[in-house]
Each structure stands twice: as C-alpha cells, then as structure tokens.
Design an enzyme around this catalytic site. Structure first.
Site, PDB file in Angstrom:
ATOM      1  N   GLU A 280       1.254   1.901   1.800  1.00 14.12           N
ATOM      2  CA  GLU A 280       0.543   0.893   1.615  1.00 14.12           C
ATOM      3  C   GLU A 280      -0.910   1.256   2.271  1.00 14.12           C
ATOM      4  OE1 GLU A 280       0.794  -2.666   0.139  1.00 14.12           O
ATOM      5  OE2 GLU A 280      -1.182  -2.240  -0.049  1.00 14.12           O
ATOM      6  N   ASP A 284      -4.323   1.699  -0.074  1.00 12.92           N
ATOM      7  CA  ASP A 284      -5.537   0.779   0.515  1.00 12.92           C
ATOM      8  C   ASP A 284      -7.059   1.645   0.675  1.00 12.92           C
ATOM      9  OD1 ASP A 284      -3.768  -1.113  -0.248  1.00 12.92           O
ATOM     10  OD2 ASP A 284      -3.451  -1.580   1.876  1.00 12.92           O
ATOM     11  N   SER A 477      -1.231  -4.915  -4.587  1.00 14.37           N
ATOM     12  CA  SER A 477      -1.907  -4.185  -3.832  1.00 14.37           C
ATOM     13  C   SER A 477      -2.931  -2.997  -4.267  1.00 14.37           C
ATOM     14  CB  SER A 477      -0.684  -3.488  -2.843  1.00 14.37           C
ATOM     15  OG  SER A 477       0.269  -4.131  -2.104  1.00 14.37           O
TER      16      SER A 477
END
Ligand SMILES: *[C@@H]1O[C@H](CO)[C@@H](O)[C@H](O)[C@H]1NC(C)=O
Ligand SMILES: *[C@@H]1O[C@H](CO)[C@@H](O)[C@H](O)[C@H]1NC(C)=O
Length: 559
Positions: A280, A284, A477
């Site tokens: 993640e 990001d 996400s």
C-alpha cells in the site's frame, strides 16, 4: 514516624479526593456488541486506561460558516484560507468549559494534559475501577474474533449532567475499530515479464503513470512551487521503499524523474524501514511522486502508539493542524466501516477535517473496496457506509476501470452516511440520483445521508514496484493518490499564479468544478446480495461526479 506520616498523607488525599455526588446521564451507548467482537471478561480494576476527553469547541458553527465562505467559488472570500490561530480560536473550548471539566477531574485526583493545538482534546490516565464509577460504565475486555486481539471498551458511559454543555465525548469507549487496522484490501498480482512495458498513450493492459497522464491530461512538466506539498499517510507499519520507487520511476516514468523522492515524518512510534516495504505504501508513494512530478511529497508514518482509538486518524489530523503551514493535500488509502466508530468521535474527527479544510488543505480518502457492503466485502443486510467518507469535509474517491469509456470498478464503495445528513453542496445532485433510483434498494440505505464518493479515478491493475519486482494492484487505494496528484498539480499552477490552493474541494467540485470532470455513466457496486447502486448521468454513489480532466480543472479554478 515515617509510617504515621504516610498514613496522614494518604488520609488527606482520600479526604480531598472524595467526589461530590453529581447526577450522571448516559452520553453514548450501543444497544449491542458490534459484529466481529465478543465480550470475554470484565476488565481488571487495576488496568490503567488512556482516555481522551473532547471539550466542546467554542464556535463550531462559526468554523463551518468560515469553511464554506473560503471554499465556495461564488463567495467573495473564496480562497482566503484561515491561519492556524484563527482555526484554533474557533476550536478552543471556553474557559468555563476548561474549568468545569478540570474541577470534576480533580475530584477524582486526576489531571489532564492537552493533546491538540486548540486544547480541545485532553488526555487522562485512569484505572478501570475509577473509570467505571466516574462514567457509570462497565469497561470490559472485548475480543475481536478473527484476530483474537483484545481491547477494553464499554457499551455505554455517562457524564455529569452539569458537564453536558462542556464535554462532547470520552474516547475510546463505544468505538470498536478493527484491531487489524484500517488497511483496505488491495489485490496484488505479480506482473508477467512480457507485460512490462510503459504504456505511452493508452491504458490497454495495465495502468501506469503514462496512461494516467494521457487519460486525464496530467502534465509532465515538473511543478515549481516549494510551498505546495502533498502528504501521503501510512498506517499499519506500512512504509514505502526508495529502491522500489526508483525502480518504478526508471521503468514507468521518465529517466529525469527517477531520482525523485519523498520526505518522511513519523508520529506515535511510527517507524520507517525502507528495506521492509508495504504494498500500500509503495503504491501511494509511487502514484504521488510519480504523477505529481516536482511536487514535494511527505510520507507520514503513523505507528501503533496511538490511543486515539481510530487507527491514528485523529492524531494525524491534529498533527497537521498544529503546523503553521498546512499541506495543500492529504491523501489516505485506509478506512473502515462507519458503524464501528462512535458517532461522537466521528463528529469530532470530521470537525478536525473541517478545520484542515479551513486552513486550505484538501483531505482525500479512498471510498473503500467492498461496493455497498462497506470498506471490504462482507455479509450484510443493510448497505454499509464507509468511514470516514461520510464526513462532508473529506473528498471521497471511488474507482473506475477501462478507458473509452471508463466504467465503475465493481468494488468501488459508495452510498449514504448514517451519521451526517446530505450537505447543501450536493443536495440537488443527490436528489436527482434518488429520483433516478426510485424504489430500487429502498430501505437498504439512508436517503437523508451524505452521499459518497464525490469523485473517482482509475483503480484497477496499477503497476507498482514492490520488493524489487513489478506487480499490479487494484482498489480505491489506487484512485485516491491519483486524484491527489491531479489536485497537487492544479495547486502548483494556482500558487505559481499568486492564487490560493483549492482547499476543501467539495463546494468547488459540485459547482464550477463539475464541468472539469468526466461523468462516468456505467457499472455498479454490488454487495449485500444486491447489484448495489448503478452509475448514471450526473452524480452517483459509485463514481461520484466522475474523473478529472486536468486542463478543464485549471480553467474551472480560474487559470
Ligand atoms: C521541498 O521542500 C523542501 C523543504 O521545505 C525544499 O527545500 C525544497 O525546495 C522543496 N522541493 C520542491 C521540489 O519544491
Ligand atoms: C440516517 O441519517 C441521518 C443523518 O442524515 C441520521 O440522523 C439517522 O439516524 C440515520 N438513520 C439510520 C437508520 O441510521
């Protein structure tokens, strides 16, 4: 002599510490234990709880009025964001509230420390035995069934009747946030070697920066304004890797960009170990540093030493509210279900997001990955709104897939909050959607709630560098950092032209900004044994108002 002295001293303390009887009234309560948790035992009387008390803000209405005033394009004060001192003044409790709450705490021999820039949050340490009396509570050990992790919570607590106007909540008490943390379930697949090529102009197989640049018209000329920066939050011990970033940029972005990096700020025992990256965090960082070229990116690593009971979200908001220069964008690809969080703490957190908006920060969150069944797919009878997308002061980002035309990604969470009502900026868009919906899904969602997401962006099969390899990942996400990068680049152009950054986006997006978004009109977000909601013309609770068109956003922003 010595023992007599000690005796006298303790007698004195107990005489002073004897609380006057105050009448109590129930302040927050849950009828049942949230699903996924069981009550396993009474909490030990000696267990020391770290509790937080939120004092009533002196002028919440004033803060919200000021927020709308600086965030609504038709307003004369549009863009005139508030200083830290101005926001703190709205949030500071009155002296009367501070005195009343401290007097009550001292009756129990407790003293509080301030933990927020406006002194509206106090922290106390109190043993369970005392807390049960003070709050007429039943602090117990609750076990989260799937992980076996335990937390001390109560299904109900009371506060003195004469403090109701001074104290807005005690926390964590009735919030049952998942101990697995707020990670959204991105799906990760290893990328085959023959699929490893930069897309150049289309998004034919996977999504990479070049595909997003072409699809949304995102510029590749680097940003120039050092004061404009994006914060990427990280929870759950997720860190990005500098070598994964470099690998990603050199393969999927320009050679000149491959030395771009980010700065790291740590909070609550958050650490940073780039040799042990999380998928993640890599995602990001790669889609902010790799898309918002030249914009400063800060990775904010929040650790587990948070007693805020909401994964560190509250500590995050208060940290940035405490800075004299607020970031122009904060993007968060974490979340949970609204029903896990007490209404009181959600209200307080949402007020903190309003405060950030007033400072000129765009607060973006991924909408969640379970369609109408919540932040991740699960069993449900009624639709499950996600947290914190229901807060009107965050911009919730859903996901799309395909190009020509884009359609909704079926996991894109959307729906209506059970905590916050439909705000004025979206009321006509929501009511148009509800007319279109007719009786479909009636009774499964809250027709008077704040609708989300607000916007969307691609969210399926994003290429990332991870642990020295390349993978594809899917989830909202992916969408939030993508949208955040677009806003970061618009802000760079605004600041370069001597204007303010966009700040709280929603009043802009639902008015002049609407024409700068591509409306997504197909796809749906199934869950709870239904087809969920269907994307259609105009705003919908799957893809919001649509996906960005960079040049049109510049025009809508007055450039
Ligand atoms: C990023 O921020 C640092 C520290 O504020 C500053 O020195 C630097 O110039 C900034 N970089 C860019 C590209 O704006
Ligand atoms: C529906 O949302 C409103 C806020 O608009 C809230 O007051 C109400 O309690 C919600 N209803 C349910 C059943 O949760």
């Amino acid at each position: 002599m010595l023992s007599a002295g000690l005796l006298a001293l303790s007698l004195l303390v107990s005489a002073l510490g004897k609380p006057v009887a105050r009448s109590l009234q129930v302040h927050e309560a849950r009828a049942t234990i949230p699903s996924g948790f069981v009550k396993t035992a009474a909490a030990s009387p000696d267990t020391v709880l770290s509790l937080r008390l939120a004092l009533k803000n002196s002028d919440t209405d004033g803060l919200i009025a000021a927020l709308y005033d600086v965030s609504t394009p038709s307003s004369a004060n549009y863009g005139q964001h508030l200083s830290k001192e101005e926001v703190d003044a709205f949030n500071a409790p009155t002296k009367e509230s501070v005195d009343a709450v401290n007097a009550w705490l001292s009756e129990y021999g407790l003293s509080a420390t301030s933990i927020s820039p406006a002194d509206d949050w106090l922290a106390i340490s109190v043993p369970v035995s005392k807390a049960n009396v003070m709050f007429d509570a039943d602090f117990s050990i609750f076990t989260h069934e799937s992980t076996g992790k335990t937390s001390v919570r109560t299904l109900s607590y009371s506060i003195p009747t004469d403090l109701v106007d001074h104290l807005s909540l005690v926390h964590p008490t009735t919030t049952f946030a998942s101990p697995t943390g707020p990670k959204l379930p991105i799906t990760v697949k290893q990328l085959s070697t023959d699929a490893r090529k930069r897309q150049v102009s289309s998004c034919s197989s996977n999504v990479d920066p070049a595909c997003l640049e072409a699809l949304y018209g995102i510029p590749t000329t680097p940003a120039t304004e050092a004061s404009n920066y994006i914060v990427v939050t990280g929870y759950d011990d997720q860190y990005p890797s500098t070598s994964d970033l470099e690998n990603f940029l050199s393969s999927y972005q320009s050679a000149e960009s491959s030395s771009a990096s980010y700065t790291v700020v740590e909070l609550d025992g958050g650490s940073y170990d780039p040799s042990n990256p999380g998928d993640e965090a890599d995602l990001d960082i790669q889609y902010t540093v790799g898309l918002a070229l030249g914009v400063n990116v800060t990775f904010f690593s929040v650790g587990e030493d948070t007693s805020d009971g909401v994964f560190g979200f509250l500590d995050t908001a208060n940290y940035w509210l405490g800075q004299s220069t607020a970031p122009s964008v904060i993007t968060t690809s974490y979340g949970s279900d609204e029903s896990d969080i007490s209404v009181g703490v959600f209200n307080s957190l949402c007020n903190a997001y309003a405060s950030l908006g007033a400072r000129g920060t765009s607060v973006l969150f991924a909408s969640g990955d379970g369609g109408v069944s919540g932040s991740q797919s699960g069993s449900c009878t009624d639709f499950v709104p996600t947290f914190p997308s229901g807060c009107p002061y965050v911009t919730s980002v859903g996901a799309t897939q395909n190009t020509g035309p884009e359609t909704a990604a079926d996991f894109s969470s959307g729906g209506f909050s059970n905590v916050f009502g439909t705000p004025s900026f979206q009321s006509s868009d929501v009511s148009s959607y509800l007319s279109y919906l007719g009786t479909t899904n009636q009774g499964l969602y809250n027709a008077s709630g704040r609708g989300f997401p607000d916007v969307s962006a691609q969210g399926v099969d994003f290429i990332i560098g991870y642990e020295g390899e390349f993978y594809t990942v899917s989830g909202t996400s992916c969408a939030s950092p993508t949208f955040a990068s677009v806003i970061g680049l618009v802000n760079d152009r605004l600041v370069a032209a001597g204007k303010s950054p966009l700040g709280w986006l929603n009043p802009f997006l639902y008015s002049t900004g609407k024409s700068a978004l591509t409306d997504i009109t197909s796809g749906d977000n199934p869950g709870c044994n239904t087809n969920g909601f269907t994307a259609t013309t105009g705003w919908d609770p799957v893809t919001g108002l649509g996906t960005p068109v960079f040049s049109a956003l510049l025009t809508a922003a007055g450039l």
